[in-house]
Design an enzyme around this catalytic site. Structure first.
Site, PDB file in Angstrom:
ATOM      1  N   SER A 118      40.339   2.116   1.933  1.00  0.00           N
ATOM      2  CA  SER A 118      39.830   0.887   2.543  1.00  0.00           C
ATOM      3  C   SER A 118      40.808   0.405   3.599  1.00  0.00           C
ATOM      4  O   SER A 118      41.949   0.849   3.663  1.00  0.00           O
ATOM      5  CB  SER A 118      39.659  -0.237   1.511  1.00  0.00           C
ATOM      6  OG  SER A 118      38.893   0.195   0.410  1.00  0.00           O
ATOM      7  N   ASP A 147      48.196   8.485 -16.613  1.00  0.00           N
ATOM      8  CA  ASP A 147      49.102   9.580 -16.943  1.00  0.00           C
ATOM      9  C   ASP A 147      48.418  10.533 -17.904  1.00  0.00           C
ATOM     10  O   ASP A 147      47.722  10.102 -18.837  1.00  0.00           O
ATOM     11  CB  ASP A 147      50.391   9.067 -17.600  1.00  0.00           C
ATOM     12  CG  ASP A 147      51.428   8.608 -16.583  1.00  0.00           C
ATOM     13  OD1 ASP A 147      51.260   8.895 -15.397  1.00  0.00           O
ATOM     14  OD2 ASP A 147      52.404   7.947 -16.987  1.00  0.00           O
TER      15      ASP A 147
END
Length: 821
Positions: A263, A338
């Site tokens: 964006s 993660d």
């Protein structure tokens, strides 16, 4: 013979008649669900009457005596225009696509069931404040009022798609809205895919240190060297050869690597604005679909009017402006995911290793119903780190030691997710400080929030930031052993750790997904950022004027100059330009000279009407492939987009990166000039085969076409011509008017990811603010509002974004009254 002819004529006539009847019947059934915007409908569950004024773009302006009824009206209009889209989003989050689409979506449903987003959403309802729960309940009641109207008045099942994929529409619930927010978080989060690619590349490279070249860090302070991936698991068997990746499952909501989100947003303070009021521009980038992800709406709340982009299924203006503030969102690239390798107990595979010994998985059975096939029973498993993922999803088996499994830690898996409360709070904020306070409740997806009120500008990273141990083996950049305590998250950092910028001295703030802070691990925010190029062009445009206007912000939003092209072409072509006499016509050498002549006069503008962008893009693509395929083999197919930092490292020989130019499997020692020349020849052959050999006649737009694709019918022959919206476009991977190319497949330069919403807000004259989306308000292919804004979007035009009630009424195409019985 005459008799045979008469019978053939009769058969053909009957066939034509049946076809006409069939088409007419299909049109009649489809048109029954076209919404009527000019009517009065009795509804129950409201405090008073609701008025919905549709302006000439079909944008609803919703008025009601109390806020709860305004949200009821929003639910109603979302269901009027986007019911199929909403139910599909809900089914995706629930892992229930296979009930409609059969076996082809089983892998997608399996992943979604293992992530268990819908359960987390259901539990998160109680984490919202009272006002937000009221909004969720009223919104659900509005959606259900439309569903009841469809059933009672036989309105074509609500959308044409429901005739093709028949299934009952369950009543809407507050948890459904929260599940869609979590689904958006999944679509906007891509850090775990970077971890997988980094691990696979580490296993494939002949020299582990070469990973710093092919996956370069954004320039900034030095980063501690990471271990080789295989060294993390010294006693385990890992794949040591590169393999091609598996195709993505059907209707997978996880974006390909590099397309999880992007964006632009920037703001100017009053002293940098020609009109003396603050300015803000925002264009969030997502995959192109028909209809668009966004739906424009105006809500008249007790705190004032709010107008901007909503997401069907969610009761909030997610970005836009109110009477008091304006706000924009950009992907922050926070590392909030993660992956962990979980070692199973060799004596009992129902247990996994932890820092304190082996422990039982948390488990639950889940049944996936499949259309036309027997159901599948899954055993969902969770570790302390998070849910266990399917072994073959995202090619995880290529990096997982034999006998182990992979789990995912991710902030969006919270069952106390109050992001919806933050969104409602933003709409009601009266100034920047109140908006910053409301944003503290945001959990996921993490975003950069850019704010302005009439006097101040600010930017803040919002969302939960994981707290990692400074001794983490991989610092979250590759999967790590889940049984080592230092690799596990310690919790969530306090909101005070989230970077925030307010009223800078220069009077300008902005974000193009670029690196925002230089902080050491574990307060680093991220190692992998979404932009190293657009920020340079943006900085030049912002500093090129002492003061800005709405129009100068629009000009920047639509800018198509590629800073990467301006940087890389002089590097890769420096020893190829003007190197001898002109070659004979019709030879490959003459074609190369002609291409170099065109590029020498080019300013880097990725204009759809020009040939140079296509030649440049094809050259860079062929160049990167020649540089990396020799070293990593079929894994090169994963590197679908050119990385300017990698090309620059190689051609400047930074850290000895020039060795990538030498082909390992050939006896001669190739130079970077040799590889650049061969890559240009490869590119010109490819361009000639696809688009012709007359280079001056080429058009970038022919290759850089965007297809706003229907999620289900977009690949169906014949139907796709009616449901998909196709346009030629300017821009490219590294322009402010971003148009990310597919990178692979038969049309590698097709525009697949870009600004699906554009808005520019001017507080010197708030009602002069403008916005637009990439398709239209309606999801109904027979509606004139299905694609009416698409033409404006392609031309770089906008529609008014006014809170003036009289203006909306003057140009209305209908007024809906929802009244109490």
């Amino acid at each position: 013979m005459a008799t045979l002819f008469r019978w053939l004529l009769r058969l053909v006539s009957v066939a034509i008649l049946l076809a006409v009847v069939g088409v007419s019947l299909a049109y009649y059934l489809a048109s029954r669900s076209l919404p009527d915007y000019d009517k009065t409908l009795e509804v129950s569950g409201t405090a008073g009457d609701i008025e919905i004024v549709r302006d000439n773009a079909g944008v609803p302006h919703i008025f009601a005596p109390v806020d709860r009824d305004v949200f009821f009206g929003l639910g109603y209009v979302h269901a009027q225009d986007r019911l199929w889209q909403m139910t599909l989003l809900r089914r995706t989050a629930q892992g229930r696509l296979s009930e409609l689409f059969g076996r082809r979506t089983v892998d997608t449903d399996t992943l979604m069931r293992r992530l268990d987003l819908y359960t987390q959403a259901r539990l998160s309802v109680e984490a919202q404040d009272g006002e937000t729960r009221d909004a969720l309940e009223a919104y659900a009641a509005g959606v259900n009022a439309r569903i009841d109207e469809i059933n009672s008045d036989s309105l074509g099942r609500g959308a044409p798609e429901f005739f093709l994929f028949n299934a009952p529409i369950a009543p809407w619930q507050p948890a459904d809205s929260l599940a869609i927010v979590k689904l958006m978080a999944l679509q906007l989060s891509g850090q775990f895919r970077d971890e997988i690619l980094r691990a696979r590349t580490s296993l494939a490279l002949p020299e582990p240190e070469m990973i710093q070249d092919i996956l370069p860090d954004i320039p900034g302070p030095a980063i501690a060297e990471l271990p080789e991936y295989a060294a993390l698991f010294p006693e385990k068997r890992l794949p040591r050869f590169a393999e091609a990746s598996r195709p993505s499952p059907a209707m997978m909501p996880v974006a390909p690597r590099g397309m999880a989100g992007a964006s632009n947003a920037w703001a100017a303070a009053p002293d940098r604005s020609a009109g003396g009021g603050t300015l803000l521009a925002n264009d969030p980038h997502l995959g192109f679909t028909a209809p668009s992800t966004w739906y424009l709406a105006r809500l008249q709340l007790s705190t004032g009017g709010v107008i901007g982009g909503t997401i069907p299924g969610v009761p909030a203006v997610m970005l836009g402006r109110s009477e008091h503030i304006a706000w924009g969102l950009t992907s922050s690239y926070l590392d909030d995911q993660d992956l962990y390798i979980e070692e199973l107990d060799p004596e009992n595979p129902e247990r996994y290793r932890t820092p304190d010994g082996f422990k039982n998985f948390r488990t639950r059975r889940s049944i996936v119903d499949i259309k036309g096939a027997p159901p599948v029973t899954l055993t969902l498993r969770w570790t302390d780190n998070g849910p266990v993922l399917p072994r073959k999803a995202f090619d995880l088996d290529r990096i997982t030691p034999q006998g182990d499994v992979v789990s995912l830690a991710w902030t969006a898996l919270s069952d106390r997710d109050s992001s919806m409360t933050a969104a409602i709070g933003l709409m009601k904020a009266q100034n920047v400080d109140e908006a910053l306070e409301a944003s503290k409740a945001f959990v996921a997806p993490s975003q950069m929030l850019t704010l302005v009120d009439d006097a101040h500008i600010a930017m803040k990273l919002i969302g939960a930031m994981p707290e990692r141990d400074p001794q983490s083996q991989t610092q979250g950049r590759m999967p790590s052993p889940g049984w080592i305590a230092a690799n596990r998250w310690r919790g969530i950092l306090p909101d005070s750790d989230n970077p925030v910028f307010k009223d800078p001295k220069g009077g300008i703030l902005g974000n193009t997904n670029n690196k925002i802070v230089d902080r050491p691990f574990p307060h680093h925010v991220s190692f992998d950022w979404g932009d190293s190029q657009r920020i340079m062009r943006w900085s030049a445009l912002m500093q090129g004027r002492e003061v800005h206007t709405r129009d100068s912000f629009i000009e920047a939003q639509l800018d198509t100059v590629s800073p990467a092209a301006r940087t890389l072409l002089p590097l890769i072509g420096r020893d190829l330009w003007f190197t001898g006499e002109a070659a004979p016509e019709g030879t490959p050498l003459r074609q190369r000279e002609r291409a170099l002549d065109l590029l020498a006069e080019w300013n880097g503008e990725m204009n759809e009407h020009m040939p140079e962008p296509l030649i440049y893009a094809a050259w860079l693509r062929a160049l990167q492939d020649r540089l990396i395929r020799d070293e990593i083999g079929p894994l090169a197919d994963e590197y679908t987009h050119v990385d300017p930092l990698f090309i620059e490292r190689v051609f400047r020989n930074i850290g000895g990166a020039g060795k990538w130019c030498d082909v390992l499997r050939s006896a001669p020692k190739e130079t970077c000039t040799d590889i650049a020349r061969m890559a240009l020849d490869d590119a010109l052959v490819w361009v000639g085969e696809r688009y012709g050999t007359q280079l001056e006649s080429l058009r970038w737009g022919d290759a850089h076409q965007v297809t706003h694709k229907h999620s289900v019918l977009g690949d169906v022959p014949l139907l796709n011509y009616f449901v998909n919206i196709r346009q030629t476009t300017s821009g490219g991977d590294f322009t402010l008017q971003r148009g990310v190319t597919a990178g692979s497949g038969p049309d590698p330069f097709a525009n697949v990811h870009g600004a699906t919403y554009r808005g520019v807000y001017d507080f010197a004259d708030p009602d002069s603010s403008v916005f637009v989306i990439s398709t239209g308000e309606s999801g109904h292919l027979l509606s004139r509002h299905y694609d009416d804004m698409g033409t404006l979007w392609r031309r770089g035009e906008y529609i008014p974004m006014s809170l003036d009630e009289n203006l909306a009424r003057a140009a209305s195409v209908g007024v809906t009254h929802l009244v109490k019985p």
